[in-house]
Design an enzyme around this catalytic site. Structure first.
Site: not given
Ligand SMILES: NC(=O)c1ccc[n+]([C@@H]2O[C@H](COP(=O)([O-])OP(=O)(O)OC[C@H]3O[C@@H](n4cnc5c(N)ncnc54)[C@H](OP(=O)(O)O)[C@@H]3O)[C@@H](O)[C@H]2O)c1
Length: 338
Positions: A131, A244
């Protein structure tokens, strides 16, 4: 897209990525004839809601892949290791979210905006990058196309949702414990995550790097086809549920102004620039939740050198996982590979 419809299985349908994957399959109108949500024995007997119907969760076992066209794996690495070959053997296209197959030479590691051509060489299993890697390479590729890449230094700030439901639960449990004057007991992470920042994602290797950092390095090199690209990285876990972030310093092969970098990033599919310092405009994790785009801001020349700074944010469950996986399946269909 195609008029055909497909038998689609989702392994890990009850998990953080699996749930988003199901939402997006419906949202993107993926041509599903039959959906098979699969999970562990713990979830057999439960149902998931899909396209207005309750669909029973079945056990993830080899026979569940009979007749499947696409099998998305969003469970554990060891399950992918055991079951992905079983699904491929039965003729399904496997799109795997775990790290198990990513660096295997026979397995394409794909971010469709960057290297969809790699799909042509698939042998049944296709891997989705980590990710963190996906958002990172989405921000690097436009710069590379404009001016080449010589060296990249990155610090990531990774949401607890990157560790799935256990990570999300740990943050909430620790916040509640601290509010009631109790200690925050770490279980998933090596240190308290609520009200804190932890400079370790996953676990340490003998050389002092974390396993997450080394994944970021090798996956980036494979996706960009730059086997010796100089990437230096530190991955940090932060008490953010989803989204993120990465602070990235880039040395290009040829000089690139901040304005030209902004233009290259804005023109790249799947990237959106949010960069207006005069008005305090920059992307944050809160801006990216439930969005498929990778957001980039703080684009500026380094004060002491010719290098460029950028700040990048992406939804780890969407573009970092489910969106990218579905885009791979969509690309397979549009290329006639299924
Ligand atoms: N979270 C992220 O941002 C992210 C991003 C990219 C990649 N990934 C990767 O995606 C995968 C899933 O992550 P997640 O965050 O969604 O994890 P999660 O929330 O912990 O969900 C795990 C899922 O796997 C299932 N599962 C676990 N053991 C199983 C077994 N033995 N047999 C069958 N099913 C089993 C669980 O089913 P039960 O409910 O029945 O236990 C659940 O559906 C992992 O490989 C992870 O590394 C995660």
């Amino acid at each position: 897209m195609s008029e055909r419809s497909f038998v689609v299985a989702v392994v890990g349908a009850t998990g953080a990525v699996g749930e988003v994957l199901l939402t997006l399959l419906a949202e993107r109108d993926f041509p599903i004839g039959e959906l098979r949500p699969l999970a562990s024995e713990r979830s057999v007997g439960s149902t998931i809601r899909f396209a207005g119907k309750d669909v029973p969760v079945q056990l993830a076992e080899p026979s569940a892949f009979d007749g499947a066209d696409f099998v998305f794996f969003a469970a554990t690495g060891s399950l992918s290791k055991d079951l992905a070959p079983e699904a491929a053997k039965r003729g399904a296209i496997v799109i795997d979210k775990s790290s198990t197959w990513r660096l295997n030479d026979d397995v394409p590691l794909v971010v469709p905006e960057i290297n969809a051509d790699a799909l042509e060489k698939h042998q049944g299993i296709i891997s989705c990058p980590n990710c963190t890697t996906i958002g990172f390479v989405m921000a690097l590729e436009p710069i590379r196309r404009a001016a080449g890449l010589r060296q990249v230094i990155v610090t990531t700030l990774q949401a607890v949702g990157g560790t799935g439901k256990p990570g999300l639960d740990e943050l909430e449990e620790q916040k509640a414990a601290l509010r009631s004057g109790q200690p925050a007991v770490p279980k998933v992470y090596a240190a308290q995550i609520a009200d804190n920042v932890v400079p370790l994602c996953e676990s340490f290797r003998d050389d002092g790097y974390s396993t997450e950092e080394v994944k970021l390095l090798h996956e980036t090199r494979k996706i960009l086809g730059m086997s010796s690209l100089d990437v230096s990285m530190t991955c940090v876990r932060v008490p953010v549920p989803v989204g993120h972030s990465a602070s990235i310093l880039i040395e290009t092969e040829t000089p690139l102004s901040a304005a030209a970098a902004r233009e290259a990033l804005s023109a790249f599919p799947g990237v959106e620039v949010m960069d207006d310092p005069a008005n305090n405009i920059f992307p944050t994790p809160a801006d990216v939740v439930d969005r498929d785009e990778v957001l980039v801001g703080r684009i500026r020349k380094d004060i002491g050198s010719d290098r460029l700074w950028i700040w990048q944010v992406s939804d780890n469950l969407r573009k970092g996982a489910a969106t990218n996986a579905i885009q791979i399946a969509e690309a397979m269909i549009s290329r006639g590979l299924r």
